[in-house]
Motif scaffolding. Structure first.
Motif, PDB file in Angstrom:
ATOM      1  N   ASP A  49      65.122  -3.168  26.624  1.00 36.67           N
ATOM      2  CA  ASP A  49      64.811  -2.576  28.089  1.00 36.67           C
ATOM      3  C   ASP A  49      65.841  -2.754  28.929  1.00 36.67           C
ATOM      4  N   ARG A  50      66.375  -1.740  29.615  1.00 33.76           N
ATOM      5  CA  ARG A  50      67.541  -1.795  30.387  1.00 33.76           C
ATOM      6  C   ARG A  50      67.063  -2.152  31.728  1.00 33.76           C
ATOM      7  N   VAL A  51      66.127  -1.802  32.298  1.00 35.98           N
ATOM      8  CA  VAL A  51      65.469  -2.252  33.466  1.00 35.98           C
ATOM      9  C   VAL A  51      65.360  -3.762  33.608  1.00 35.98           C
ATOM     10  N   ARG A  52      64.787  -4.485  32.473  1.00 35.24           N
ATOM     11  CA  ARG A  52      64.632  -5.924  32.402  1.00 35.24           C
ATOM     12  C   ARG A  52      66.220  -6.261  32.111  1.00 35.24           C
TER      13      ARG A  52
ATOM     14  N   ARG B 230      68.960  -5.359  33.583  1.00 36.92           N
ATOM     15  CA  ARG B 230      69.544  -5.291  34.716  1.00 36.92           C
ATOM     16  C   ARG B 230      69.033  -6.237  35.857  1.00 36.92           C
ATOM     17  N   GLU B 231      67.687  -6.649  35.542  1.00 38.25           N
ATOM     18  CA  GLU B 231      67.119  -7.795  36.454  1.00 38.25           C
ATOM     19  C   GLU B 231      67.640  -9.124  35.919  1.00 38.25           C
TER      20      GLU B 231
ATOM     21  N   SER C 128      74.886  -1.189  37.530  1.00 38.51           N
ATOM     22  CA  SER C 128      74.518   0.264  37.865  1.00 38.51           C
ATOM     23  C   SER C 128      74.229   0.916  36.613  1.00 38.51           C
TER      24      SER C 128
ATOM     25  N   ARG D 239      70.034   6.309  27.787  1.00 33.94           N
ATOM     26  CA  ARG D 239      68.910   5.292  27.640  1.00 33.94           C
ATOM     27  C   ARG D 239      69.578   3.852  27.574  1.00 33.94           C
TER      28      ARG D 239
ATOM     29  N   ILE E 171      74.824   0.444  30.631  1.00 34.37           N
ATOM     30  CA  ILE E 171      74.887  -0.174  31.640  1.00 34.37           C
ATOM     31  C   ILE E 171      76.219  -0.426  32.291  1.00 34.37           C
TER      32      ILE E 171
END
Ligand SMILES: *Cc1c(COP(=O)(O)O)cnc(C)c1O
Length: 377
Positions: free
Chosen positions: A303-306, A308-309, A319, A346, A349
Protein backbone atom coordinates in the motif's frame (compact mmCIF):
# COMPACT_ATOMS: atom_id res chain seq x y z
CA UNK A 1 22.03 9.12 14.14
CA UNK A 2 19.22 11.15 15.70
CA UNK A 3 15.83 9.54 16.02
CA UNK A 4 14.15 12.08 13.85
CA UNK A 5 15.87 13.98 11.12
CA UNK A 6 13.82 16.12 8.87
CA UNK A 7 14.49 15.30 5.23
CA UNK A 8 12.35 17.36 2.87
CA UNK A 9 11.63 15.97 -0.58
CA UNK A 10 13.25 18.98 -2.24
CA UNK A 11 15.09 22.13 -1.22
CA UNK A 12 15.43 25.20 -3.42
CA UNK A 13 19.00 26.11 -4.41
CA UNK A 14 18.59 29.90 -4.13
CA UNK A 15 20.85 32.40 -2.41
CA UNK A 16 22.47 35.78 -2.77
CA UNK A 17 23.30 35.19 -6.45
CA UNK A 18 19.64 34.93 -7.44
CA UNK A 19 18.67 37.89 -5.23
CA UNK A 20 21.36 40.08 -6.76
CA UNK A 21 20.56 39.01 -10.31
CA UNK A 22 16.87 39.87 -9.87
CA UNK A 23 17.71 43.18 -8.19
CA UNK A 24 20.11 44.17 -10.95
CA UNK A 25 17.45 43.53 -13.60
CA UNK A 26 14.78 45.41 -11.63
CA UNK A 27 17.14 48.38 -11.26
CA UNK A 28 18.04 48.30 -14.96
CA UNK A 29 14.56 49.51 -15.81
CA UNK A 30 13.89 46.71 -18.36
CA UNK A 31 12.04 43.80 -16.73
CA UNK A 32 10.07 42.17 -19.57
CA UNK A 33 11.47 40.00 -22.40
CA UNK A 34 14.81 41.51 -23.43
CA UNK A 35 18.58 41.15 -23.22
CA UNK A 36 18.58 38.76 -20.24
CA UNK A 37 16.20 36.40 -22.05
CA UNK A 38 18.48 36.50 -25.11
CA UNK A 39 21.56 35.74 -23.05
CA UNK A 40 19.79 32.87 -21.27
CA UNK A 41 18.56 31.48 -24.61
CA UNK A 42 22.04 31.55 -26.15
CA UNK A 43 23.68 29.92 -23.17
CA UNK A 44 21.03 27.21 -22.83
CA UNK A 45 21.19 26.39 -26.56
CA UNK A 46 25.02 26.24 -26.47
CA UNK A 47 24.99 23.99 -23.43
CA UNK A 48 22.74 21.52 -25.26
CA UNK A 49 24.45 21.65 -28.66
CA UNK A 50 21.46 23.26 -30.35
CA UNK A 51 21.37 26.27 -32.70
CA UNK A 52 18.37 28.21 -31.39
CA UNK A 53 16.82 28.74 -27.97
CA UNK A 54 13.51 30.48 -27.29
CA UNK A 55 12.66 31.28 -23.68
CA UNK A 56 9.03 30.77 -22.69
CA UNK A 57 6.72 30.98 -19.70
CA UNK A 58 6.79 27.20 -19.11
CA UNK A 59 7.64 23.86 -20.63
CA UNK A 60 3.94 23.39 -21.26
CA UNK A 61 4.10 26.46 -23.51
CA UNK A 62 7.17 24.96 -25.23
CA UNK A 63 5.40 21.64 -25.85
CA UNK A 64 2.30 23.43 -27.13
CA UNK A 65 4.35 25.57 -29.53
CA UNK A 66 6.28 22.47 -30.63
CA UNK A 67 2.97 20.93 -31.70
CA UNK A 68 1.86 24.20 -33.35
CA UNK A 69 5.07 24.73 -35.31
CA UNK A 70 5.16 21.12 -36.49
CA UNK A 71 1.63 21.79 -37.81
CA UNK A 72 0.07 18.99 -35.82
CA UNK A 73 -3.71 19.20 -35.50
CA UNK A 74 -7.03 17.38 -35.71
CA UNK A 75 -6.76 13.97 -37.40
CA UNK A 76 -3.09 13.59 -36.45
CA UNK A 77 -1.69 11.16 -33.92
CA UNK A 78 1.29 11.71 -31.63
CA UNK A 79 2.94 8.85 -29.75
CA UNK A 80 3.66 9.72 -26.12
CA UNK A 81 4.67 7.91 -22.93
CA UNK A 82 2.08 7.64 -20.18
CA UNK A 83 4.71 7.47 -17.41
CA UNK A 84 5.26 11.23 -17.50
CA UNK A 85 3.85 14.50 -16.28
CA UNK A 86 0.45 15.14 -17.85
CA UNK A 87 1.72 18.15 -19.86
CA UNK A 88 3.53 15.76 -22.26
CA UNK A 89 0.12 14.53 -23.42
CA UNK A 90 -1.92 17.69 -22.80
CA UNK A 91 0.01 19.52 -25.52
CA UNK A 92 -1.25 16.98 -28.07
CA UNK A 93 -4.86 17.63 -27.03
CA UNK A 94 -4.22 21.40 -27.03
CA UNK A 95 -3.91 21.25 -30.83
CA UNK A 96 -6.79 18.80 -31.19
CA UNK A 97 -4.63 15.79 -32.10
CA UNK A 98 -4.84 12.28 -30.65
CA UNK A 99 -2.31 11.09 -28.06
CA UNK A 100 -1.35 7.45 -28.57
CA UNK A 101 0.17 6.07 -25.39
CA UNK A 102 3.10 3.66 -25.61
CA UNK A 103 4.65 1.66 -22.78
CA UNK A 104 8.12 2.13 -21.30
CA UNK A 105 10.91 -0.38 -21.91
CA UNK A 106 11.04 -2.36 -18.66
CA UNK A 107 10.94 -2.20 -14.86
CA UNK A 108 14.61 -1.16 -15.12
CA UNK A 109 14.42 1.32 -18.02
CA UNK A 110 11.49 3.67 -17.45
CA UNK A 111 11.58 5.48 -20.79
CA UNK A 112 9.59 5.08 -23.99
CA UNK A 113 10.05 1.66 -25.58
CA UNK A 114 11.19 1.90 -29.22
CA UNK A 115 9.40 -1.34 -30.09
CA UNK A 116 6.18 -0.09 -28.49
CA UNK A 117 6.56 3.11 -30.53
CA UNK A 118 7.03 1.09 -33.73
CA UNK A 119 3.88 -0.92 -32.93
CA UNK A 120 1.84 2.25 -32.34
CA UNK A 121 2.55 3.86 -35.71
CA UNK A 122 -0.40 4.34 -38.07
CA UNK A 123 -0.95 6.36 -41.26
CA UNK A 124 -2.02 9.29 -39.06
CA UNK A 125 1.10 9.37 -36.87
CA UNK A 126 2.97 12.66 -37.19
CA UNK A 127 5.34 12.79 -34.23
CA UNK A 128 6.82 11.03 -31.22
CA UNK A 129 7.41 12.77 -27.88
CA UNK A 130 10.11 11.10 -25.77
CA UNK A 131 10.63 11.95 -22.10
CA UNK A 132 13.93 11.47 -20.25
CA UNK A 133 12.60 10.07 -16.97
CA UNK A 134 14.54 11.29 -13.95
CA UNK A 135 17.21 12.68 -16.26
CA UNK A 136 17.96 9.23 -17.73
CA UNK A 137 17.77 9.46 -21.49
CA UNK A 138 15.29 7.57 -23.62
CA UNK A 139 16.80 5.40 -26.38
CA UNK A 140 17.03 8.30 -28.83
CA UNK A 141 19.09 6.55 -31.53
CA UNK A 142 16.40 3.86 -31.83
CA UNK A 143 13.48 6.31 -31.57
CA UNK A 144 15.01 8.71 -34.10
CA UNK A 145 15.74 5.75 -36.41
CA UNK A 146 12.07 4.72 -36.36
CA UNK A 147 11.03 8.34 -36.89
CA UNK A 148 13.29 8.67 -39.91
CA UNK A 149 11.98 5.46 -41.42
CA UNK A 150 8.36 6.69 -41.13
CA UNK A 151 9.03 10.38 -41.74
CA UNK A 152 7.92 11.51 -38.26
CA UNK A 153 9.01 14.39 -36.07
CA UNK A 154 10.69 13.76 -32.73
CA UNK A 155 10.13 16.09 -29.78
CA UNK A 156 12.09 15.66 -26.57
CA UNK A 157 10.36 16.50 -23.32
CA UNK A 158 13.72 17.17 -21.65
CA UNK A 159 12.34 18.68 -18.43
CA UNK A 160 14.18 16.08 -16.35
CA UNK A 161 17.35 16.08 -18.40
CA UNK A 162 19.27 19.39 -18.38
CA UNK A 163 22.95 18.70 -19.10
CA UNK A 164 22.20 14.95 -19.06
CA UNK A 165 23.86 12.49 -21.40
CA UNK A 166 23.28 9.01 -22.71
CA UNK A 167 25.80 7.12 -24.81
CA UNK A 168 27.91 10.28 -25.05
CA UNK A 169 25.03 12.32 -26.54
CA UNK A 170 23.46 15.37 -24.88
CA UNK A 171 19.81 14.95 -23.96
CA UNK A 172 17.78 17.67 -25.61
CA UNK A 173 20.03 17.77 -28.67
CA UNK A 174 18.66 14.76 -30.57
CA UNK A 175 15.11 15.55 -31.61
CA UNK A 176 13.69 18.16 -34.01
CA UNK A 177 12.60 20.19 -30.99
CA UNK A 178 13.40 19.85 -27.30
CA UNK A 179 11.49 21.39 -24.41
CA UNK A 180 12.76 22.28 -20.93
CA UNK A 181 11.14 23.51 -17.71
CA UNK A 182 12.48 25.85 -15.06
CA UNK A 183 9.60 25.23 -12.68
CA UNK A 184 10.46 25.54 -8.98
CA UNK A 185 11.47 21.95 -8.24
CA UNK A 186 13.45 21.26 -11.44
CA UNK A 187 17.27 21.05 -11.55
CA UNK A 188 17.30 24.78 -12.27
CA UNK A 189 14.47 27.07 -11.30
CA UNK A 190 13.09 30.45 -12.28
CA UNK A 191 9.88 29.79 -10.26
CA UNK A 192 8.05 29.32 -13.57
CA UNK A 193 9.71 29.18 -16.96
CA UNK A 194 10.61 27.10 -19.97
CA UNK A 195 12.74 26.92 -23.09
CA UNK A 196 12.39 25.44 -26.57
CA UNK A 197 15.52 24.40 -28.48
CA UNK A 198 15.79 23.57 -32.17
CA UNK A 199 18.31 23.56 -35.03
CA UNK A 200 15.59 24.73 -37.43
CA UNK A 201 15.71 28.50 -37.83
CA UNK A 202 12.21 28.70 -39.31
CA UNK A 203 10.75 26.81 -36.32
CA UNK A 204 12.60 29.08 -33.88
CA UNK A 205 11.36 32.18 -35.69
CA UNK A 206 7.76 30.96 -35.67
CA UNK A 207 7.98 30.09 -31.97
CA UNK A 208 9.23 33.63 -31.26
CA UNK A 209 6.23 35.07 -33.09
CA UNK A 210 3.69 32.69 -31.51
CA UNK A 211 4.98 33.31 -27.98
CA UNK A 212 4.11 36.97 -28.41
CA UNK A 213 0.51 37.06 -29.71
CA UNK A 214 1.61 36.27 -33.27
CA UNK A 215 3.11 39.74 -33.62
CA UNK A 216 5.88 40.03 -36.18
CA UNK A 217 7.94 42.23 -33.85
CA UNK A 218 8.05 42.65 -30.08
CA UNK A 219 8.35 45.67 -27.81
CA UNK A 220 12.04 44.95 -27.34
CA UNK A 221 12.66 44.77 -31.09
CA UNK A 222 10.62 47.91 -31.70
CA UNK A 223 12.98 49.71 -29.33
CA UNK A 224 15.43 49.25 -32.20
CA UNK A 225 13.25 51.39 -34.43
CA UNK A 226 10.62 49.07 -35.95
CA UNK A 227 7.42 51.07 -35.90
CA UNK A 228 4.68 48.64 -36.67
CA UNK A 229 3.83 44.98 -36.47
CA UNK A 230 1.57 42.60 -38.34
CA UNK A 231 -0.17 39.46 -37.04
CA UNK A 232 -0.02 36.60 -39.51
CA UNK A 233 -1.41 33.87 -37.24
CA UNK A 234 -3.05 33.78 -33.82
CA UNK A 235 -0.57 33.54 -30.99
CA UNK A 236 -0.30 33.56 -27.21
CA UNK A 237 1.46 35.37 -24.45
CA UNK A 238 4.03 32.68 -23.61
CA UNK A 239 7.01 34.95 -22.96
CA UNK A 240 9.59 34.68 -20.22
CA UNK A 241 10.66 37.99 -18.66
CA UNK A 242 14.10 39.39 -17.90
CA UNK A 243 13.72 39.06 -14.12
CA UNK A 244 13.22 35.32 -14.48
CA UNK A 245 15.91 35.04 -17.15
CA UNK A 246 18.46 36.78 -14.92
CA UNK A 247 17.61 34.33 -12.12
CA UNK A 248 17.97 31.53 -14.67
CA UNK A 249 21.45 32.79 -15.60
CA UNK A 250 22.46 32.74 -11.92
CA UNK A 251 21.03 29.23 -11.58
CA UNK A 252 22.86 28.11 -14.70
CA UNK A 253 26.19 28.83 -12.99
CA UNK A 254 25.18 26.37 -10.27
CA UNK A 255 23.89 23.62 -12.56
CA UNK A 256 27.15 21.66 -13.06
CA UNK A 257 27.62 21.51 -9.30
CA UNK A 258 23.99 20.51 -8.75
CA UNK A 259 24.38 17.62 -11.17
CA UNK A 260 27.72 16.50 -9.70
CA UNK A 261 26.23 16.59 -6.20
CA UNK A 262 23.13 14.64 -7.20
CA UNK A 263 25.35 12.06 -8.87
CA UNK A 264 27.18 11.39 -5.57
CA UNK A 265 23.92 11.20 -3.62
CA UNK A 266 22.39 8.77 -6.09
CA UNK A 267 25.53 6.61 -5.97
CA UNK A 268 25.07 6.44 -2.18
CA UNK A 269 21.38 5.56 -2.59
CA UNK A 270 22.31 2.80 -5.04
CA UNK A 271 24.97 1.40 -2.67
CA UNK A 272 22.52 1.43 0.23
CA UNK A 273 19.51 0.03 -1.61
CA UNK A 274 21.21 -2.23 -4.16
CA UNK A 275 20.57 -5.51 -2.34
CA UNK A 276 17.67 -4.59 -0.11
CA UNK A 277 14.86 -7.14 -0.29
CA UNK A 278 11.66 -5.61 -1.62
CA UNK A 279 13.34 -2.63 -3.31
CA UNK A 280 14.11 -2.43 -7.00
CA UNK A 281 16.31 0.44 -8.19
CA UNK A 282 15.93 1.27 -11.91
CA UNK A 283 18.51 2.36 -14.48
CA UNK A 284 21.23 0.26 -12.82
CA UNK A 285 23.23 -0.25 -16.03
CA UNK A 286 22.63 3.17 -17.58
CA UNK A 287 25.28 4.17 -20.10
CA UNK A 288 25.89 7.86 -19.51
CA UNK A 289 25.54 10.74 -17.12
CA UNK A 290 21.98 11.38 -15.90
CA UNK A 291 20.75 14.70 -14.48
CA UNK A 292 19.10 12.85 -11.57
CA UNK A 293 16.11 15.15 -11.40
CA UNK A 294 14.23 12.63 -9.25
CA UNK A 295 15.19 9.30 -7.69
CA UNK A 296 12.36 6.79 -7.87
CA UNK A 297 12.42 3.16 -6.80
CA UNK A 298 9.90 0.31 -6.85
CA UNK A 299 8.98 -1.35 -3.58
CA UNK A 300 6.93 -4.42 -2.73
CA UNK A 301 4.98 -2.55 -0.03
CA UNK A 302 1.33 -3.53 -0.53
CA UNK A 303 0.00 0.00 0.00
CA UNK A 304 1.97 2.98 -1.25
CA UNK A 305 -0.29 5.56 0.43
CA UNK A 306 0.51 3.87 3.75
CA UNK A 307 4.21 3.64 2.88
CA UNK A 308 4.36 7.37 2.23
CA UNK A 309 2.57 7.99 5.55
CA UNK A 310 5.09 5.78 7.34
CA UNK A 311 7.94 7.72 5.72
CA UNK A 312 6.21 10.96 6.73
CA UNK A 313 6.07 9.75 10.34
CA UNK A 314 9.89 9.62 10.12
CA UNK A 315 9.91 13.20 8.77
CA UNK A 316 10.91 12.06 5.30
CA UNK A 317 9.27 13.80 2.35
CA UNK A 318 8.41 11.58 -0.62
CA UNK A 319 6.58 11.90 -3.89
CA UNK A 320 5.49 9.77 -6.84
CA UNK A 321 6.36 10.06 -10.52
CA UNK A 322 3.89 9.46 -12.01
CA UNK A 323 0.24 8.52 -11.90
CA UNK A 324 0.00 7.15 -15.47
CA UNK A 325 -1.57 9.73 -17.77
CA UNK A 326 -3.74 7.21 -19.65
CA UNK A 327 -5.54 6.45 -16.37
CA UNK A 328 -6.67 10.05 -15.79
CA UNK A 329 -10.39 10.62 -16.31
CA UNK A 330 -10.06 12.99 -19.25
CA UNK A 331 -7.76 10.54 -21.07
CA UNK A 332 -10.29 7.71 -20.90
CA UNK A 333 -11.10 8.05 -24.62
CA UNK A 334 -7.42 7.42 -25.40
CA UNK A 335 -6.78 4.76 -22.78
CA UNK A 336 -5.07 1.49 -23.53
CA UNK A 337 -3.30 -1.28 -21.65
CA UNK A 338 0.30 -0.48 -20.63
CA UNK A 339 1.36 -3.20 -18.17
CA UNK A 340 4.84 -1.90 -17.30
CA UNK A 341 3.76 1.73 -16.90
CA UNK A 342 0.83 0.58 -14.75
CA UNK A 343 3.05 -1.52 -12.50
CA UNK A 344 5.51 1.36 -12.02
CA UNK A 345 2.56 3.69 -11.43
CA UNK A 346 1.39 1.40 -8.62
CA UNK A 347 4.73 0.66 -6.95
CA UNK A 348 6.98 3.71 -7.46
CA UNK A 349 8.04 6.02 -4.64
CA UNK A 350 10.32 9.02 -5.22
CA UNK A 351 12.86 9.60 -2.45
CA UNK A 352 14.35 12.96 -1.42
CA UNK A 353 17.05 14.38 -3.68
CA UNK A 354 18.33 17.95 -3.72
CA UNK A 355 21.57 19.91 -3.98
CA UNK A 356 22.43 20.25 -0.28
CA UNK A 357 21.28 16.84 0.91
CA UNK A 358 23.88 15.04 3.05
CA UNK A 359 25.03 11.41 2.98
CA UNK A 360 23.65 11.13 6.54
CA UNK A 361 20.26 12.12 5.19
CA UNK A 362 20.51 9.56 2.38
CA UNK A 363 21.38 6.87 4.95
CA UNK A 364 18.50 7.98 7.17
CA UNK A 365 16.04 7.76 4.26
CA UNK A 366 17.30 4.28 3.29
CA UNK A 367 17.09 3.00 6.87
CA UNK A 368 13.60 4.46 7.17
CA UNK A 369 12.49 2.80 3.95
CA UNK A 370 13.85 -0.57 5.07
CA UNK A 371 12.03 -0.29 8.40
CA UNK A 372 8.76 0.57 6.66
CA UNK A 373 9.06 -2.42 4.35
CA UNK A 374 10.03 -4.72 7.20
CA UNK A 375 7.10 -3.69 9.40
CA UNK A 376 4.59 -4.85 6.82
CA UNK A 377 6.55 -7.88 5.60
C1 LIG B 1 7.72 19.78 -15.11
C2 LIG B 1 7.38 19.00 -16.31
C3 LIG B 1 6.59 19.54 -17.34
C4 LIG B 1 5.89 20.86 -17.24
O1 LIG B 1 6.73 21.93 -17.05
P1 LIG B 1 6.09 23.39 -16.73
O2 LIG B 1 7.26 24.29 -16.90
O3 LIG B 1 5.59 23.32 -15.32
O4 LIG B 1 5.01 23.62 -17.70
C5 LIG B 1 6.40 18.79 -18.49
N1 LIG B 1 6.93 17.56 -18.61
C6 LIG B 1 7.68 17.01 -17.63
C7 LIG B 1 8.25 15.65 -17.84
C8 LIG B 1 7.92 17.70 -16.45
O5 LIG B 1 8.63 17.13 -15.48
Amino acid sequence: MEDTMEVPFFDLNYGQEEEEAALETIRSGWISTGPKCEEFEDKWADLHDMEHGVSLSSCTAALHLAMRTLDIGPGDEVIVPSLTFVATANCVRMVGAKPVFADVESLDQWTLSPSAVADAITDDTQAIIAMHYGGYGADMPAICGIAEEHDLFVVEDACHGPMGQRGGQMLGSLGDISCFSFYTNKNISTAEGGMLLTDDEAVAERVRVLRSHGMTSTAYEREDGQEFYDVKEYGYNYRMDDIRASIGLAQLEKLPEDIAKREKLVKRYRENLGDVDGVRVPFSDYDGRPSNYVFGVLTNHPDRVRLREQMGERDIGTSMHYPPVHQFECYEPFSTSLPITEEIGRREISLPLFHNMTFDQVDYVCEGLQECLHVTA
